[in-house]
Design a protein around this motif. Sequence first.
Motif, short mmCIF file in Angstrom:
data_model
loop_
_atom_site.label_atom_id
_atom_site.label_comp_id
_atom_site.label_asym_id
_atom_site.label_seq_id
_atom_site.Cartn_x
_atom_site.Cartn_y
_atom_site.Cartn_z
N ARG A 157 -87.25 -8.16 147.09
CA ARG A 157 -86.11 -7.47 147.24
C ARG A 157 -86.05 -6.54 148.58
N GLN A 158 -86.42 -7.11 149.59
CA GLN A 158 -86.69 -6.13 150.75
C GLN A 158 -85.37 -6.56 151.80
N LEU A 159 -84.67 -7.69 151.69
CA LEU A 159 -83.51 -7.88 152.50
C LEU A 159 -82.27 -7.27 151.99
N GLY A 160 -81.43 -6.81 153.13
CA GLY A 160 -80.16 -6.44 152.75
C GLY A 160 -79.17 -7.39 153.20
N PHE A 161 -78.17 -7.59 152.28
CA PHE A 161 -77.13 -8.74 152.67
C PHE A 161 -75.83 -8.05 152.93
N PHE A 162 -75.29 -8.43 153.89
CA PHE A 162 -73.89 -7.85 154.41
C PHE A 162 -72.85 -9.02 154.78
N ALA A 163 -72.06 -8.18 154.88
CA ALA A 163 -70.60 -9.30 155.39
C ALA A 163 -71.04 -9.94 156.51
N ASP A 164 -71.34 -9.27 157.85
CA ASP A 164 -71.48 -9.80 159.00
C ASP A 164 -73.10 -10.20 159.35
N HIS A 165 -73.63 -9.86 158.45
CA HIS A 165 -75.23 -10.39 158.90
C HIS A 165 -76.13 -9.75 157.78
N ASP A 166 -77.38 -10.28 157.47
CA ASP A 166 -78.44 -10.19 156.57
C ASP A 166 -79.54 -9.50 157.40
N GLU A 167 -80.22 -8.53 156.78
CA GLU A 167 -81.15 -7.65 157.48
C GLU A 167 -82.43 -7.23 156.56
N LEU A 168 -83.47 -7.29 157.45
CA LEU A 168 -85.06 -6.91 156.85
C LEU A 168 -85.00 -5.65 157.60
N TYR A 169 -85.14 -4.58 156.88
CA TYR A 169 -85.61 -3.14 157.34
C TYR A 169 -87.00 -2.79 156.81
N TRP A 170 -88.00 -2.72 157.84
CA TRP A 170 -89.22 -2.72 157.45
C TRP A 170 -90.07 -1.37 157.84
N ASN A 171 -90.66 -0.67 156.99
CA ASN A 171 -91.54 0.36 157.56
C ASN A 171 -92.96 -0.12 157.77
N VAL A 172 -93.42 -0.48 159.00
CA VAL A 172 -94.55 -1.27 159.28
C VAL A 172 -95.85 -0.60 158.71
N SER B 206 -82.75 3.00 149.93
CA SER B 206 -82.87 2.31 151.38
C SER B 206 -82.15 3.30 152.43
N LYS B 207 -81.98 2.80 153.60
CA LYS B 207 -81.31 3.78 154.70
C LYS B 207 -80.08 3.81 154.22
N TYR B 208 -79.15 3.08 153.31
CA TYR B 208 -78.01 3.15 152.86
C TYR B 208 -77.88 4.09 151.61
N GLY B 209 -78.92 4.54 151.13
CA GLY B 209 -78.90 5.38 149.93
C GLY B 209 -79.07 4.62 148.60
N THR B 210 -79.07 3.38 148.76
CA THR B 210 -79.21 2.51 147.13
C THR B 210 -80.68 2.69 146.71
N ARG B 211 -80.82 2.99 145.45
CA ARG B 211 -81.92 2.96 144.93
C ARG B 211 -82.54 1.44 144.64
N ILE B 212 -83.79 1.17 145.10
CA ILE B 212 -84.44 -0.05 144.92
C ILE B 212 -85.75 -0.02 144.12
N SER B 213 -85.96 -0.89 143.44
CA SER B 213 -87.10 -1.21 142.80
C SER B 213 -87.60 -2.88 143.03
N VAL B 214 -88.84 -2.66 143.79
CA VAL B 214 -89.38 -4.17 144.28
C VAL B 214 -90.78 -4.48 143.48
N ASP B 215 -90.87 -5.72 143.52
CA ASP B 215 -92.30 -6.17 143.02
C ASP B 215 -93.22 -6.11 144.15
N PHE B 216 -94.58 -6.26 143.92
CA PHE B 216 -95.92 -6.08 144.68
C PHE B 216 -96.86 -6.62 144.14
N ARG B 217 -97.31 -7.53 144.73
CA ARG B 217 -98.59 -8.22 144.21
C ARG B 217 -99.81 -8.58 145.51
N VAL B 218 -100.73 -8.05 145.27
CA VAL B 218 -101.81 -8.42 146.21
C VAL B 218 -102.38 -9.66 146.06
N VAL B 219 -102.37 -10.45 147.25
CA VAL B 219 -102.85 -11.87 147.10
C VAL B 219 -104.36 -11.93 147.67
#
Length: 204
Positions: free
Chosen positions: A125-140, A66-79
Motif C-alpha cells: 500500500r505504498q503506491l498512489g494510483f492517479f488518473a494520469d500516473h501512478d507514483e511511489l512516494y518514499w521517505n528514504v 500521505s502527502k495528499y492527507g489520506t490516512r493509510i495503514s500498511v503492512d510491514f514484515r522483516v525478511v
Amino acid sequence: SNKNGTVEVEEIAAARAEGERILSFDSDITVHEDSTLTVRETIRAHSEGDQIRHGIYRDFPSLYRSKYGTRISVDFRVVEVMRDGRPDGYHTEDRDNGVRVYLGKSDVLLDPGDYTYTLTYETNRQLGFFADHDELYWNVTGNGWIFPIERATAIHRRVRSRAQRASAVAGSRRRGVADVLVAAPLGDVAVGVEQAERVGGERT
C-alpha cells in the motif's frame, strides 16, 4: 579575524567528524508486479561504545497520512537482518504510529568501530494510483533519528509495475531538517542525498 574564523570552521568540521553517527544509508527499493515493495537498507554506523552498544534501531511508520492527507495503514514484515554480511538477531516493538525494529542482540556488546547493518523488509500500500500516473512516494531514511546521517542514497527497481514516477524524501521538515525531494520516471532511479544534519538515531 579571518584566521580565527577559519580555525572555528575547521573545529566545527572536526567535531562533526567525531562521535557516533550514520556514515551512510543506502536504500534499494523493488516494486513488484502486485504493487508490494521489497526494501533492502544498508546502514553503516560508527560506534564509540556510548549509545550504539548492542546495535541500532529503525522506526517504520505503518500508520500515517500521505502527502495528499489520506490516512493509510500498511503492512510491514522483516525478511532478514545482517551485520557485516552475517545474519544477526533482531526484535520488533509496536509504536504509536508503526513498528520499531531493533537490529542486534541484547547479549552482544559491540566494540567501538564501524558496522554495516542490512535490513530487508516487505511492505504494501505504498503506491498512489492517479488518473494520469501512478507514483511511489518514499521517505528514504525515515524520521526520528538522533545522530547525524552523513550520506543517503536510494535506487528504485521496477518489476513489471504500473508505477510511473518515484519521489524520494530524506529528513523531516517538521524537525527542522533540510528535506530533499526528487521525482523522476520510474525504472532504475537513483537518488543521492548529501547531508550532515541531526537526523540519525541509535539504540542504547
